[in-house]
Scaffold this motif. Structure first.
Motif, mmCIF file in Angstrom:
data_model
loop_
_atom_site.group_PDB
_atom_site.id
_atom_site.type_symbol
_atom_site.label_atom_id
_atom_site.label_comp_id
_atom_site.label_asym_id
_atom_site.label_seq_id
_atom_site.Cartn_x
_atom_site.Cartn_y
_atom_site.Cartn_z
ATOM 1 N N LYS A 1 0.868 -1.307 -0.027
ATOM 2 C CA LYS A 1 -0.078 -0.101 0.143
ATOM 3 C C LYS A 1 0.836 1.149 0.063
ATOM 4 O O LYS A 1 2.058 1.301 0.453
ATOM 5 C CB LYS A 1 -0.804 0.049 1.116
ATOM 6 N N HIS B 1 -5.690 2.695 -7.466
ATOM 7 C CA HIS B 1 -6.728 2.070 -6.831
ATOM 8 C C HIS B 1 -6.782 2.744 -5.399
ATOM 9 O O HIS B 1 -6.071 2.685 -4.556
ATOM 10 C CB HIS B 1 -6.972 0.441 -6.743
ATOM 11 N N GLN C 1 -8.159 1.615 -2.743
ATOM 12 C CA GLN C 1 -7.961 0.529 -1.778
ATOM 13 C C GLN C 1 -6.462 0.334 -1.404
ATOM 14 O O GLN C 1 -5.797 0.072 -0.568
ATOM 15 C CB GLN C 1 -8.485 -0.909 -2.269
ATOM 16 N N ASN C 2 -5.556 0.819 -2.333
ATOM 17 C CA ASN C 2 -4.062 0.467 -2.381
ATOM 18 C C ASN C 2 -3.433 1.935 -2.040
ATOM 19 O O ASN C 2 -2.344 2.045 -1.849
ATOM 20 C CB ASN C 2 -3.628 -0.084 -3.634
ATOM 21 N N PHE D 1 -7.465 1.921 6.431
ATOM 22 C CA PHE D 1 -7.021 1.818 5.088
ATOM 23 C C PHE D 1 -5.926 0.879 4.976
ATOM 24 O O PHE D 1 -5.949 -0.224 4.416
ATOM 25 C CB PHE D 1 -6.337 3.082 4.574
ATOM 26 N N SER E 1 -7.342 -2.942 5.654
ATOM 27 C CA SER E 1 -8.092 -3.309 4.534
ATOM 28 C C SER E 1 -7.159 -4.289 3.332
ATOM 29 O O SER E 1 -6.119 -3.776 3.491
ATOM 30 C CB SER E 1 -8.768 -2.275 3.536
ATOM 31 N N HIS F 1 -5.710 -4.642 -2.977
ATOM 32 C CA HIS F 1 -6.487 -4.651 -4.548
ATOM 33 C C HIS F 1 -5.454 -5.321 -5.576
ATOM 34 O O HIS F 1 -4.398 -4.230 -5.896
ATOM 35 C CB HIS F 1 -7.084 -3.539 -4.989
#
Length: 327
Positions: free
Chosen positions: A266, A281, A283-284, A299, A302, A305
């Motif tokens: 991430k 993305h 999510q990343n 974050f 999670s 992705h």
């Protein structure tokens, strides 16, 4: 995709120190410096003089810039594509290449700012068959150059290597190393407070711009100075996320962005521009200033992705070269 195996490519201006062994996997690509290096001091003075000597006064070979070119000049006619990386300092290299290989696909690539009024400006060479490219959207817009994102210069050919690297045991949630400049110290302190309150682990290293001074950040581990890149990559491999703090005026992808993409980590960044890239993305990627720091723990917890391999491939050397190659 145009195969690089159908071409002979010369890259001039490559940062060869330390040598990158994985280039041996690309036999159709030669990557060298433009000028001879490690010259005695007396010869270096002559070389520097040749850069400023008017052409009309270049009566001796030693004050002619081409005298100081590397061995590539003896084989320039062998290449169908020649790319100068951030080494535009005048017309002499363009003139030499075109006079010895007039049909080659001659390109110049910018990965650092262009100062107006200097020989680096693409507008000085509009009368020459040179194609200009840049990884900086601002330069692309100002000089009508072709935008071409840079590549991860440490990416190997064998992607199975990254499958192994990305599976390292997580030893910390967030990793950062970078020079002490701008507002980085304040940013680090803000992020550290949020991470500590959430019980998240981190290694955030600020390095003084004076390399002879030790690290001073209170969260530094034992040891001082700059990390060898092999150590940095190991820290990234064993972290959940990488922190990226963009310098003022900097655009384009940084090493941290590439590390996150290739090692499937991430990314926490101050760059809103990253949203314009195909691997982005939410999510990343956590963009500081667009999301509240209080959202950071969720974050980080999670899932990552997955990014399609064909997208990642675009940021390798082979993928980067596609921007330049003709059929």
């Amino acid at each position: 995709m145009n195969s690089i195996k159908n071409h002979r490519i010369l890259i001039l201006g490559w940062p060869l120190r330390p040598p990158q062994d994985w280039l041996s996997h690309y036999p159709e690509v030669s990557a060298v410096r433009i000028y001879r290096e490690d010259l005695p001091r007396s010869q270096k003075r002559l070389k520097d003089l040749s850069f400023h000597m008017p052409r009309a006064l270049q009566l001796a070979d030693s004050v002619t810039p081409s005298h100081w070119y590397g061995d590539w000049k003896e084989h320039i006619e062998e290449y169908d594509t020649v790319i100068l990386i951030d080494e535009v300092r005048g017309r002499d290299v363009f003139d030499y290449i075109l006079s010895h290989n007039p049909s080659c696909n001659l390109c110049a690539f910018y990965d650092s700012p262009v100062r107006p009024g200097t020989p680096k400006e693409p507008s000085r060479y509009t009368d020459m068959p040179v194609h200009f490219y840049t990884c900086d959207r601002q330069i692309a817009e100002k000089y009508h150059a072709t935008f071409a994102p840079y590549f991860y210069i440490f990416s190997p050919c064998d992607f199975d290597t990254y499958d192994v690297l990305s599976q390292g045991e997580c030893q910390r949630d967030v990793f950062f190393i970078g020079e002490e400049k701008g507002d980085r110290r304040t940013r680090i302190e803000e992020i550290t407070k949020v991470l500590d309150q959430a019980g998240l682990t981190h290694e955030l290293r600020l390095v003084p711009q004076n390399r002879h001074r030790s690290l001073f950040h209170r969260h530094k581990p034992a040891g001082t100075g700059y990390m060898p890149y092999s150590v940095v990559q190991e820290r990234v491999r064993t972290s959940r996320a990488i922190l990226e703090l963009i310098s003022d005026g900097q655009t384009g992808l940084t090493q941290r962005s590439f590390e996150a993409l290739f090692l499937r980590k991430k990314l926490i960044t101050t760059s809103p521009e990253i949203k314009s890239y195909d691997f982005y993305h939410p999510q990343n990627v956590f963009i500081l200033g667009e999301r509240s720091l209080e959202e950071l723990p969720d974050f980080l917890h999670s899932p990552f992705h997955s990014i399609a391999p064909e997208i990642v491939q675009q940021y390798t050397l082979a993928g980067w070269l596609q921007h330049f190659l003709r059929a």
